[in-house]
Design a protein around this motif. Structure first.
Motif, PDB file in Angstrom:
ATOM      1  N   ILE A  43       0.943  -1.274  -0.001  1.00 46.35           N
ATOM      2  CA  ILE A  43       0.012   0.027   0.066  1.00 46.35           C
ATOM      3  C   ILE A  43       0.975   1.179  -0.020  1.00 46.35           C
ATOM      4  O   ILE A  43       0.668   1.984  -0.746  1.00 46.35           O
ATOM      5  N   SER A  47       0.610   3.596  -3.030  1.00 50.21           N
ATOM      6  CA  SER A  47       0.245   5.108  -2.593  1.00 50.21           C
ATOM      7  C   SER A  47       1.252   6.128  -3.182  1.00 50.21           C
ATOM      8  O   SER A  47       0.965   7.252  -3.678  1.00 50.21           O
ATOM      9  N   THR A  50       1.225   6.598  -6.888  1.00 48.78           N
ATOM     10  CA  THR A  50      -0.006   7.179  -7.397  1.00 48.78           C
ATOM     11  C   THR A  50       0.024   8.551  -7.164  1.00 48.78           C
ATOM     12  O   THR A  50      -0.521   9.389  -7.938  1.00 48.78           O
ATOM     13  N   TYR A  51       0.166   8.887  -5.839  1.00 48.17           N
ATOM     14  CA  TYR A  51      -0.112  10.109  -5.426  1.00 48.17           C
ATOM     15  C   TYR A  51       1.169  11.116  -5.293  1.00 48.17           C
ATOM     16  O   TYR A  51       1.191  12.346  -5.081  1.00 48.17           O
ATOM     17  N   THR A 172      -2.999  -1.399   5.571  1.00 48.97           N
ATOM     18  CA  THR A 172      -3.418  -0.582   4.677  1.00 48.97           C
ATOM     19  C   THR A 172      -3.238   0.915   5.360  1.00 48.97           C
ATOM     20  O   THR A 172      -2.986   1.896   4.762  1.00 48.97           O
ATOM     21  N   GLY A 176      -0.861   3.450   4.181  1.00 53.38           N
ATOM     22  CA  GLY A 176      -1.431   4.680   3.627  1.00 53.38           C
ATOM     23  C   GLY A 176      -0.975   5.894   4.261  1.00 53.38           C
ATOM     24  O   GLY A 176      -0.751   6.853   3.493  1.00 53.38           O
ATOM     25  N   GLY A 180       1.127   8.990   2.873  1.00 50.77           N
ATOM     26  CA  GLY A 180       0.728  10.164   2.701  1.00 50.77           C
ATOM     27  C   GLY A 180       1.482  11.349   2.860  1.00 50.77           C
ATOM     28  O   GLY A 180       1.209  12.707   2.501  1.00 50.77           O
ATOM     29  N   PHE A 262      -7.138   2.702  -5.438  1.00 47.01           N
ATOM     30  CA  PHE A 262      -6.543   4.097  -5.600  1.00 47.01           C
ATOM     31  C   PHE A 262      -7.003   5.032  -6.764  1.00 47.01           C
ATOM     32  O   PHE A 262      -7.471   6.017  -6.796  1.00 47.01           O
ATOM     33  N   SER A 273      -6.229  10.267  -0.823  1.00 42.90           N
ATOM     34  CA  SER A 273      -5.744   8.859  -0.393  1.00 42.90           C
ATOM     35  C   SER A 273      -6.220   8.414   0.911  1.00 42.90           C
ATOM     36  O   SER A 273      -6.145   7.012   1.093  1.00 42.90           O
ATOM     37  N   THR A 277      -7.912   4.532   1.752  1.00 35.71           N
ATOM     38  CA  THR A 277      -7.796   3.825   3.231  1.00 35.71           C
ATOM     39  C   THR A 277      -9.400   3.317   3.618  1.00 35.71           C
ATOM     40  O   THR A 277      -9.411   2.086   4.235  1.00 35.71           O
TER      41      THR A 277
END
Length: 639
Positions: A43, A47, A50-51, A172, A176, A180, A262, A273, A277
Motif C-alpha cells: 500500500i 500510494s 499514485t499520489y 493499509t 497509507g 501520505g 487508488f 488517499s 484507506t
C-alpha cells in the motif's frame, strides 16, 4: 483418535477459544503479522507511485498499481508447485520459522528501496515478498487440519480469514498514512516493515511441532511438470477441484477491487488517499465479519450451501457499486475523508463494498474448509499449492484485464460492472458443474427460513469412515433436515416411486439417493438397492435409512422392518440411531390427512430438534434394539 480430534472433542465452543491455545494462537499471530507487513509495503509503494509519482523515475501512476499486483503474484505461478512439495516433506513449524527469517532479509532490501526512492529495488522486493507468501501459503492451510478437528475447521478458517483481512486493514491504514507524508516518510516505511518482520519471526518460535505429512517424498524441482502433476492430483476429487476454481475466482474478483481502489478513489470519486484507506477498511471489515459469521450460519460444519449465498450477494453488490458511484470526480480538489462521508450518496458506495466483501467471506471460508477436509493428508499441501497456482493465474488475468480495460478508456466503475456480471456467469458455470453446492444452498435456505433446528449429539457421528444412520420417519422433509444438519454428506435410501418423480428425480440422483422397492413390487430393484448401500458403506460413506419404511400417518413410531438387519449383515458397520422432534403437524407431515395440502399448518420458524445417540455395534443392531433407542431419543416431544 487424532490429537486434533481429542482437542476438538474437549474444546467445543465459540471459535475464539482457539486464540487461547498454543496449537493455534502462535500460528495465527505469525500469519497475521505477515499479512500486515505485505500490505504496509504494497500500500505504501502503491500510494507513493499514485499520489507522489515524482519521487520515482519512469513510473506510470495509472498502471503502477496493477503492475505491482502482477509482480507480487508472479512467484505463485513459478514456485507454488515446489513450495507444496516442501510443505509435505518437512515439519511445518520449522518451515514457518525459515520463511519468517527470509522475510527479515527481504524487508532489509525493501527498506533500502524506500530509503533511496528506488522503484527497481522496490519492484524486486515486491517479487520477493510474493515468493515469501508463495512458500507460506501451502504451510498455512495444510497446518490447520493437523491441529484442528473437522468440526473446528470452519471456525479456524473463519478466524484466519478474519485475521488476514484485519491485518490487511491495519497494514493499509499504516502504509497509507506513512505514504501520505511523502518523501519524509520513506525511511519510516522501511523501518516499520523491518520491525514487523522481526516481531513475526519472534512469535513463530512458539508454533508447535507439526510433523511432515510425507517425509520420504522426493522433490521434483521442475516447476512445469510438478505444476501439472499437482493439478492432476487436485482433479481426482471433482468437488475439491471445483472448489479450487471457485476460490481462484474469488481472488480474481478480490484482486480487481483491491488493486483498483487508488484509481477508483482518485478518478471516479474525486477523493484523496485517505478515502482509499476508508474503502479498503470497509472491504476488509466486510470479509472479516463474513468469515466470522460462517461458523454461526453453518452450525460449525463444512456448509457448502453458503457458497451460492455468497456468490449471489457478491454479484448484487458489485453491480450496485457501479450505479452508486456514477457521476464521476467532483472538481479538481481531492475530497478528504470528512468531505467524502458528509455526502449521503457515498454511504451507498461504502455499504456496497462492505456487503460485497461480507458475502465474499460467506463464499470463501466453506470452500477452504471443504478442500482441507476432503483432501488426502499426504497430498494436502500440494493441493493447496495447486490452489495457489490457480489463484495466481486468475489474479494475473485479473491484472491484465484491468489494465486492458483502463487502457481502452473504460472507467473503474465500469470495470466493477463487468466484474459483477462475470461473477454471475462463473457462479452459473460452477453450480452446473457441481450441483451439490446449489442443492446444499436450497437445503440450507429451507432449513433457515421455515425452521429453527437444534442438533444434539453431533459428535456421535464419526468424522470419517462408514456408518449407517437410522431415524424415525415423520415427514417428507426428514431427509432435507437431516442432510442439512449433519456435517458429512449423507446418502439416503428412499422409496423408488418418489425417486422417479419427474424433475425431482434429477435432484435425488444428484444427491446420491438410493432407490429401494419392496420385493413383491420389484425384487431386482431391491437387490440393486442393497448392492448400492453395501458399495457406499465399503467406500467409507454415510448412509441413512428410515427403517419404518414409510412416513408415519399417526405420529407414532412404527415397527422397524428387517431391511436394516440385512444391510448390517452384509456390511457390518456402526449404526447411529437418531430421532427427529417437532416435524409432526408440519406442512410436510400426514397430520390431519395427506401431506403438503394445507400450507402453514404450524406457521414458520418452528423449532425442530435432531437428537443423535451413541453408535450401536453391528452385532447388537437388531430392528427391535434400534427402535427402542430411537423411541428413547425421541422421548415425549411432539414428533
Amino acid at each position: 483418535m487424532s490429537e486434533a480430534s481429542r482437542r476438538g472433542a474437549r474444546g467445543e465452543g465459540h471459535q475464539s477459544r482457539l486464540l487461547k491455545e498454543r496449537r493455534f494462537a502462535p500460528f495465527f499471530w505469525t500469519q497475521f503479522l505477515g499479512a500486515m507487513n505485505d500490505n504496509v509495503f504494497k500500500i505504501a509503494f502503491t500510494s507513493l507511485v499514485t499520489y507522489h509519482a515524482s519521487l520515482f523515475h519512469n513510473v506510470d501512476g495509472k498502471t503502477a498499481a496493477f503492475l505491482i499486483s502482477a509482480i507480487f503474484i508472479a512467484p505463485f505461478l513459478l514456485f507454488s508447485a515446489t513450495s507444496g512439495q516442501i510443505a509435505d516433506k518437512w515439519d511445518k513449524a520449522r518451515l514457518i520459522r525459515f520463511v519468517k527469517t527470509l522475510e527479515i532479509a527481504i524487508m532489509a532490501v525493501g527498506a533500502a528501496g524506500f530509503l533511496w526512492a528506488s522503484a527497481p529495488l522496490l519492484f524486486v522486493c515486491t517479487f520477493l515478498m510474493g515468493l515469501h507468501s508463495t512458500l507460506f501459503g501451502p504451510v498455512k492451510y495444510a497446518y490447520l487440519p493437523q491441529h484442528l478437528a473437522t468440526r473446528e475447521l470452519v471456525g479456524g478458517n473463519g478466524l484466519v480469514e478474519m485475521g488476514t483481512f484485519v491485518a490487511i486493514l491495519i497494514g493499509t491504514i499504516v502504509g497509507g498514512e506513512l505514504a501520505g507524508a511523502g518523501a519524509g516518510a520513506l525511511p519510516w516505511i522501511g523501518g516499520v516493515c523491518l520491525g514487523l518482520a522481526l516481531l513475526g519471526r519472534g512469535i513463530s518460535t512458539w508454533v508447535p511441532q507439526t510433523p511432515a505429512a510425507q517425509p520420504d517424498l522426493r522433490i521434483n524441482w521442475n516447476p512445469l511438470t510438478e505444476t501439472w502433476r499437482n493439478l492432476r492430483i487436485a482433479r481426482e476429487d471433482r468437488a475439491v477441484f471445483q472448489s479450487l476454481l471457485g476460490i481462484s475466482w474469488l481472488w480474481f474478483l478480490g484482486a480487481t477491487f483491491l488493486a483498483s481502489f487508488f484509481n477508483f478513489a482518485h478518478d471516479v470519486l474525486g477523493a484523496g488517499s485517505g478515502v482509499v484507506t476508508l474503502l479498503l477498511a470497509m472491504f476488509s471489515l466486510g470479509i472479516g465479519l463474513g468469515s466470522l459469521l460462517c461458523e454461526r450460519l453453518s452450525g460449525g460444519k463444512v456448509e457448502i450451501g453458503l457458497v451460492p449465498f455468497g456468490s449471489i450477494g457478491m454479484t448484487v453488490f458489485a453491480v450496485d457499486l457501479y450505479f452508486a458511484s456514477r457521476g464521476g470526480a467532483h472538481g479538481v480538489a481531492l475530497q478528504s475523508v470528512a468531505q467524502f462521508v458528509s455526502q449521503p450518496a457515498h454511504w451507498r458506495v461504502l455499504a456496497d463494498l462492505f456487503l460485497l466483501a461480507m458475502f465474499g467471506g460467506f463464499y470463501s471460508v466453506p470452500l477452504y474448509a471443504l478442500i482441507q477436509s476432503r483432501s488426502a493428508p499426504s497430498h494436502r499441501a500440494r493441493i493447496i499449492a495447486a490452489n495457489n497456482i490457480l489463484n495466481a493465474l486468475f489474479m494475473v488475468v485479473s491484472a491484465l484485464m484491468a489494465m486492458a480495460i483502463t487502457k481502452a478508456g473504460f472507467t473503474i466503475d465500469q470495470l466493477y460492472l463487468v466484474t459483477g456480471v462475470l461473477n454471475a456467469l462463473v457462479a452459473i458455470y460452477l453450480y452446473l458443474r457441481l450441483p451439490e453446492f446449489l442443492i446444499r444452498f436450497m437445503m440450507w435456505l429451507l432449513l433457515h427460513t421455515l425452521y429453527r433446528i437444534h442438533v444434539k449429539g453431533s459428535d456421535q457421528i464419526p468424522d470419517d469412515g462408514p456408518c449407517l444412520l437410522v431415524c424415525n420417519h415423520v415427514s417428507f422433509a426428514d431427509a432435507v433436515v437431516i442432510g442439512a444438519s449433519i456435517r458429512r454428506p449423507v446418502r439416503f435410501v428412499m422409496d423408488h416411486r418418489i425417486f422417479r418423480i419427474p424433475v425431482l428425480s434429477w435432484f435425488f440422483r444428484t444427491v446420491g439417493a438410493i432407490p429401494i422397492a419392496p420385493a413383491h413390487e420389484d425384487a431386482i430393484a431391491l437387490d440393486q438397492a442393497y448392492q448400492q448401500i453395501a458399495e457406499a458403506l465399503k467406500a467409507g460413506e454415510v448412509v441413512c435409512l428410515f427403517p419404518e419404511g414409510k412416513v408415519t400417518a399417526s405420529g407414532e413410531l412404527q415397527v422397524f422392518r428387517q431391511g436394516v438387519q440385512r444391510v448390517i449383515e452384509r456390511t457390518p458397520v456402526p449404526v447411529v440411531p437418531m430421532a427427529l422432534r417437532g416435524l409432526w403437524g408440519s406442512f410436510f407431515s400426514r397430520h390431519g390427512g395427506a401431506a403438503m395440502t394445507r400450507p402453514f399448518k404450524r406457521g414458520i420458524l418452528n423449532r425442530l430438534e435432531l437428537v443423535i445417540g451413541a453408535p450401536v455395534a453391528p452385532a447388537q443392531a437388531t430392528p427391535e434394539t434400534l427402535r427402542e433407542k430411537v423411541l428413547k431419543l425421541r422421548g415425549a416431544w411432539p414428533v
